[in-house]
Scaffold this motif. Structure first.
Motif, short mmCIF file in Angstrom:
data_model
loop_
_atom_site.label_atom_id
_atom_site.label_comp_id
_atom_site.label_asym_id
_atom_site.label_seq_id
_atom_site.Cartn_x
_atom_site.Cartn_y
_atom_site.Cartn_z
N GLU A 165 1.91 1.67 -3.52
CA GLU A 165 0.75 2.11 -4.29
C GLU A 165 0.45 3.59 -4.06
OE1 GLU A 165 -2.03 -1.84 -4.90
OE2 GLU A 165 -2.22 -0.71 -3.04
N GLY A 166 0.72 4.06 -2.84
CA GLY A 166 0.52 5.47 -2.55
C GLY A 166 1.40 6.35 -3.42
N GLY A 194 0.04 5.93 -7.10
CA GLY A 194 -1.21 6.64 -7.30
C GLY A 194 -1.02 8.15 -7.30
N SER A 195 -0.17 8.65 -6.40
CA SER A 195 0.10 10.09 -6.37
C SER A 195 0.74 10.56 -7.66
CB SER A 195 1.01 10.42 -5.18
OG SER A 195 0.35 10.18 -3.96
N TYR A 216 -3.05 -2.47 -10.31
CA TYR A 216 -3.44 -1.46 -9.32
C TYR A 216 -4.93 -1.14 -9.42
CZ TYR A 216 -3.70 3.26 -7.22
OH TYR A 216 -4.05 4.36 -6.49
N ARG A 228 0.83 -1.21 0.00
CA ARG A 228 0.00 0.00 0.00
C ARG A 228 0.86 1.26 0.00
NH1 ARG A 228 -4.82 0.46 -1.80
NH2 ARG A 228 -5.58 1.90 -0.19
N ALA A 229 2.01 1.21 0.65
CA ALA A 229 2.91 2.36 0.65
C ALA A 229 3.42 2.63 -0.76
CB ALA A 229 4.06 2.13 1.62
#
Length: 351
Positions: free
Chosen positions: A82-83, A86-87, A220, A79-80
């Motif tokens: 992916e953050g 995504g950003s 994702y 998730r980190a």
């Protein structure tokens, strides 16, 4: 497929952990210094880390210890990453405004028609060398050997007409139940015609971050229900921009000596994707937005992300080739050279 070589502190920590019993290692998420959010879209360490995490939900790795797929420690670590991913997408991708009163299919068409990315398909059709075409196919193998799988995550998340439209598209992608007609199997034939190893994931070590990002984008979107709108928008853009480029790829491979078996993968997409384009834009995305109007912007965002990453990929290949360099990562291992002399000498495409 075995775990690849690490490309930095993130993947060094991840790969070492996956070789240990699940839950026995704490992942700290070593720091990743990026010059800008956009850098995340092609960063080797970040994109390989995500690809490895996502691959645990697909075929996996023979030398990874069992139990890691849903290990909470790994989920938090993923998730980190992916953050960051995504950003970067939100920072770099902003769909051009389209008339809000138009149907979602019309808005997707306007988005696709406005795209003016690098002309990779034209280069492959008219002037690419055999080695350049090999490189292109090597890059694409990271997705095409599991073609359609990421978009299939949307099936249980849709209902009614949207679900039926997606299943109709995927049914074709999987060869209508015939192994020899599966698009992934057709691509294996293309790979063998070029003297490439068609083993799943064989060229992972050679694939740069920008190539991995294309597959990571689908995963994702696909692995998170909240991204279902973006996933179907991605598929629509994928289908709406497929027919003509694949026609050009087929012509380019024939120019280089490819026979009907070698080009069948591309020829199949010329006709299939012309139909899929309509299904994806109207029946799939149209039905999704009709059922959930709030997902319209997500659909357009997913489509815009697909176009953006494909343009980054095309620009990378053309830039490398124009300067006389390989577009693949250099790996000093004979099994990863992308060329098998015995196969080429016995009938693969030659220049």
């Amino acid at each position: 497929m075995r775990l690849p070589a690490a490309r930095g502190p993130l993947t060094d920590e991840l790969i070492a952990a996956l070789r240990q019993p699940a839950g026995s290692v704490q992942l700290f998420g070593a720091g990743l210094a990026l010059d800008s959010p956009a850098a995340a879209l092609s960063d080797d360490d970040l994109q390989l880390g995500l690809w490895i995490c996502y691959e645990l939900h697909y075929a996996g790795f023979t030398d990874a210890e069992p139990g890691w797929e849903w290990e909470p420690e790994l989920m938090s670590w993923t998730r980190a990453l992916e953050g960051l991913f995504g950003s970067a997408l939100r920072s770099c991708v902003s769909p051009a405004p389209t008339p809000g009163g138009d149907s979602i299919a019309d808005r997707l068409r306007a988005l696709v028609d406005a795209d003016d990315g690098p002309a990779l398909s034209r280069h492959l059709q008219s002037s690419a060398t055999v080695e350049e075409f090999r490189e292109f196919v090597t890059h694409r193998s990271l997705y095409h050997l599991k073609e359609a799988d990421p978009h299939s995550w949307a099936i249980p998340r849709l209902r009614g007409k949207a679900k039926a439209a997606l299943i109709e598209i995927q049914f074709d992608e999987y060869g209508a139940g015939s192994l020899s007609r599966m698009h992934s199997e057709l691509f294996r034939t293309t790979m063998r015609s070029l003297g490439l190893d068609d083993s799943y994931g064989c060229y992972l070590d050679q694939a740069p971050g920008v190539t991995l990002a294309i597959s990571n984008l689908m995963s994702y979107f696909g692995l998170h229900r909240e991204n279902r709108g973006a996933l179907v928008g991605h598929l629509a853009a994928f289908e709406m921009t497929s027919s003509m480029p694949n026609r050009r790829y087929g012509k380019g491979l024939r120019r280089l000596g490819g026979d009907a078996a070698a080009t069948r993968f591309y020829d199949e997409h010329v006709t299939a994707d012309a139909l899929h384009e309509q299904l994806a834009a109207h029946d799939l995305c149209g039905s999704v937005v009709a059922d959930e109007p709030d997902l319209a912007d997500d659909v357009l965002f997913g489509a815009a992300c697909a176009l953006h990453l494909d343009n980054l990929f095309a620009a990378h290949l053309l830039r490398c080739w124009a300067s006389g360099r390989s577009s693949l990562r250099v790996v000093e291992t004979e099994r990863l050279t992308g060329y098998r002399a015995s196969e080429t000498d016995s009938g693969a495409v030659v220049g």
